[in-house]
Design an enzyme around this catalytic site. Sequence first.
Site, PDB file in Angstrom:
ATOM      1  N   CYS A 238       0.829  -1.196   0.000  1.00 40.56           N
ATOM      2  CA  CYS A 238       0.000   0.000   0.000  1.00 40.56           C
ATOM      3  C   CYS A 238       0.872   1.258   0.000  1.00 40.56           C
ATOM      4  CB  CYS A 238      -0.965  -0.028   1.183  1.00 40.56           C
ATOM      5  SG  CYS A 238      -2.326   1.161   1.037  1.00 40.56           S
ATOM      6  N   HIS A 342      -3.484  -4.958   0.275  1.00 41.68           N
ATOM      7  CA  HIS A 342      -2.917  -5.509   1.511  1.00 41.68           C
ATOM      8  C   HIS A 342      -2.988  -7.042   1.460  1.00 41.68           C
ATOM      9  CE1 HIS A 342      -2.498  -1.902   4.224  1.00 41.68           C
ATOM     10  NE2 HIS A 342      -3.220  -1.395   3.218  1.00 41.68           N
ATOM     11  N   GLU A 344      -1.741  -9.172   3.387  1.00 42.42           N
ATOM     12  CA  GLU A 344      -1.828  -9.789   4.716  1.00 42.42           C
ATOM     13  C   GLU A 344      -3.267  -9.964   5.173  1.00 42.42           C
ATOM     14  OE1 GLU A 344      -1.438  -5.317   5.556  1.00 42.42           O
ATOM     15  OE2 GLU A 344      -0.800  -6.780   4.047  1.00 42.42           O
TER      16      GLU A 344
END
Length: 372
Positions: A238, A342, A344
């Site tokens: 990001c 993102h 994750e």
Amino acid sequence: MSEPSIPRFVESATAAPVAQGAAPAPPAADALSGKPRPEAETAGGVPSGAPPTSPYQTVPDFGAPSYPPPQASAREPASRPSYLKQSDSAWSVFGRIIAARARQLFDRAGQRIIQRTLRIGVSARIFHPEPGGKGLRGKTLQYLEESVAHWVMSSDVLVMMIPTVGHAGMLHSSNIRLRDYARHLDGLVLQGGADVSPQTYVDSGARPEWPGDRVRDRYELELLHEFIESGKPVLGICRGCQLINVAFGGTLYQDIATDLPNAVPHVNDEYDRHRHAILFPEGSTLASMFPGKRDALVNSIHHQAVKTVGRDLSVEAISADDGLVEAVRYRRSPFVVGVQWHPEFHRSGGAELLDCTPLLDTFLRAARETRF
């Protein structure tokens, strides 16, 4: 003076022969059975009449000279060991021994490096003191988002947050620099967070409502360049993607909704539940990383975006709806990649989101290959 006594074994060996006409001695009896032994045998198992063979049956000649056995003088000299060459000297042999020892030590060190667990550094988010804040709100905090650490650790690597090392505001002086982290860690993850300051990419039309974090920009830009100089891989998430672009002279849209009114929303109140489709350009690294996928669904949590692509950067993914850059790669390093989404958050976001395991695996493989 009395005559010297003759040893018993000599006396028995030199005894006078039996007198003529005397009766022969009876045959010797067997010591165990008591029966007479055959006349052809004697106590030593030697037939009667045979010359004595035991050294105890003859008188030694003490005057005879003693020489080494004839076979001792006929021995051949020892042959040269196979590892010696005709031109070898003591120094050349010693040098070969030292070289072999050095190779053994280097091999052991190489095995330890290969088997050592990877160490991945994550840049810190910074919470600046609030005016008039009390307690922790009046302190500078550096932290990382839990999902980033857990995502990277899922591949059995060590994760370490890298703090700032600038002198401004330091309570204790230190000789540690960011290049020391780049030297001892195997890779870098630039996590998301605050906006990139327009001062960092020199935007003259910047608006004050989105000032960004200039302090964090300087810290992460230095960290990024130190890892690139060390040949270590970098993964930007990001804000990290935007920072990689700015680091190589690129610029950003300060606010997508303001600068590009026709663009689809890239952020809303649903945070990581908000998503949109992306496309992988043909021939891009991400296209080869995700074989068989021409497009994918990712989350979207950003209101800034890449505007002018930096030098030596290639576009790796774009938004399917408005064409905004969603991923970049620095072509002059083994692995310096930034993604606008993102990864994750994808594992808990649903099966419809892009499985970013290949992205993490490629990043960690580059870390293993470049840690020497």
